[in-house]
Design a protein around this motif. Structure first.
Motif, PDB file in Angstrom:
ATOM      1  N   ASN A 159     -46.386  14.514  35.365  1.00 57.74           N
ATOM      2  CA  ASN A 159     -46.713  13.182  34.896  1.00 57.74           C
ATOM      3  C   ASN A 159     -48.210  13.039  34.607  1.00 57.74           C
ATOM      4  N   VAL A 188     -39.852  18.465  25.755  1.00 61.07           N
ATOM      5  CA  VAL A 188     -39.339  17.106  25.554  1.00 61.07           C
ATOM      6  C   VAL A 188     -40.425  16.263  24.886  1.00 61.07           C
ATOM      7  N   GLY A 191     -42.796  13.869  27.917  1.00 63.30           N
ATOM      8  CA  GLY A 191     -43.088  14.676  29.095  1.00 63.30           C
ATOM      9  C   GLY A 191     -43.515  13.850  30.289  1.00 63.30           C
ATOM     10  N   TYR A 193     -42.511  10.815  31.051  1.00 64.16           N
ATOM     11  CA  TYR A 193     -41.331  10.188  31.639  1.00 64.16           C
ATOM     12  C   TYR A 193     -40.507  11.204  32.440  1.00 64.16           C
ATOM     13  N   PHE A 194     -40.403  12.426  31.930  1.00 68.34           N
ATOM     14  CA  PHE A 194     -39.683  13.453  32.667  1.00 68.34           C
ATOM     15  C   PHE A 194     -40.350  13.690  34.022  1.00 68.34           C
ATOM     16  N   ALA A 224     -34.924   6.392  29.926  1.00 73.77           N
ATOM     17  CA  ALA A 224     -34.093   7.191  29.017  1.00 73.77           C
ATOM     18  C   ALA A 224     -33.943   6.550  27.634  1.00 73.77           C
ATOM     19  N   LEU A 249     -35.958  13.609  26.917  1.00 76.61           N
ATOM     20  CA  LEU A 249     -36.358  13.335  28.299  1.00 76.61           C
ATOM     21  C   LEU A 249     -36.167  14.500  29.246  1.00 76.61           C
ATOM     22  N   ILE A 250     -35.002  15.142  29.232  1.00 78.06           N
ATOM     23  CA  ILE A 250     -34.698  16.213  30.169  1.00 78.06           C
ATOM     24  C   ILE A 250     -34.577  17.523  29.386  1.00 78.06           C
TER      25      ILE A 250
END
Length: 254
Positions: A159, A188, A191, A193-194, A224, A249-250
């Motif tokens: 993050n 993604v 990144g 948010y992941f 998401a 996201l993932i």
């Protein structure tokens, strides 16, 4: 009264997360790249982030200080992990932001409400409702704690690095838009948010807390749909070939 409120909110928050998830598939939350005048009066971005995030710091701090065992090692560590994230988010992250963007007051107020509720649920459960023998010192050697802590630290690192990448996409004076491609952004388009999703999943695992699990559910429900919208925006702005096979996201999944 506090116990009744805790159980009421624990029953309401999961279905509300589902409603929010569906709503955000059709309505883009009006901050950042999706801000529009339709969201009403605005505040400077820095002030908005401070006001929105700091209630989590304050609520959790109050519940920890008034809890059954504020100096016990394991609950104290839970408290510190939570506060490290939110102190950074409240009082460091906003002042690293560049530019003079603004945030709708409506978004700030919704963020304040959520952070108060989330801080209450997690703090009430960990420091007021959990039996005193729930978290003995040997909890720190359990697979759940060690695995969860690894996820938490990894997620926070992703993050923070992803935020750094976003802040340094442009040189001073440059107003062009760029597609982030360093670090987790190779896999993604969101990144940051992941990293946050991994971080709070780790926290839920290391605490084995149902309230922290609800927080993970809300994190996904909130991020998401936005990550999906961001990827679609990047594909429109930079082209599908530039975005490539990156997920929103993932990595490799969604």
């Amino acid at each position: 009264m506090e116990i009744t409120l805790y159980h009421l909110l624990m029953g309401l928050m999961p279905p509300l997360a589902a409603v929010v998830f569906i709503a955000l598939l059709f309505i883009k939350a009006g901050y950042g790249m999706f801000r529009t005048r339709q969201w009403g009066p605005t505040l400077p971005n820095k002030a908005g982030w401070v006001l929105m995030e700091c209630p989590a710091v304050l609520v959790m701090g109050l519940l920890w200080a008034t809890g059954l065992r504020p100096t016990d090692t394991v609950p104290l560590l839970f408290f510190l992990l939570f506060e490290v994230h939110y102190v950074q988010r409240s009082f460091v992250f906003p002042f690293l932001m560049k530019g003079k963007s603004r945030m709708p007051l409506s978004i700030v107020l919704m963020g304040i409400l959520f952070n108060i509720i989330n801080g209450f649920l997690i703090g009430e459960e960990l420091f007021h409702l959990t039996p005193p023998d729930r978290y003995p010192l040997d909890w720190l050697g359990t697979p759940a704690f060690l695995g969860g802590l690894l996820l938490f630290v990894t997620g926070m690192g992703i993050n923070l690095h992803s935020d750094h990448v976003i802040r340094h996409l442009r040189q001073p004076g440059d107003t062009r838009h760029y597609l982030p491609e360093r670090g987790m952004y190779r896999y993604v388009t969101s990144g940051n948010y992941f990293g946050e999703l991994v971080e709070w999943t780790g926290f839920a695992i290391l605490t084995q807390s149902p309230a922290a699990g609800v927080f993970v559910l809300w994190t996904f429900a909130n991020l998401a749909p936005r990550a999906y919208a961001i990827r679609r925006h990047y594909r429109q702005e930079f082209g599908t070939e530039a975005v490539g096979r990156r997920k929103c996201l993932i990595p490799f999944i969604f």
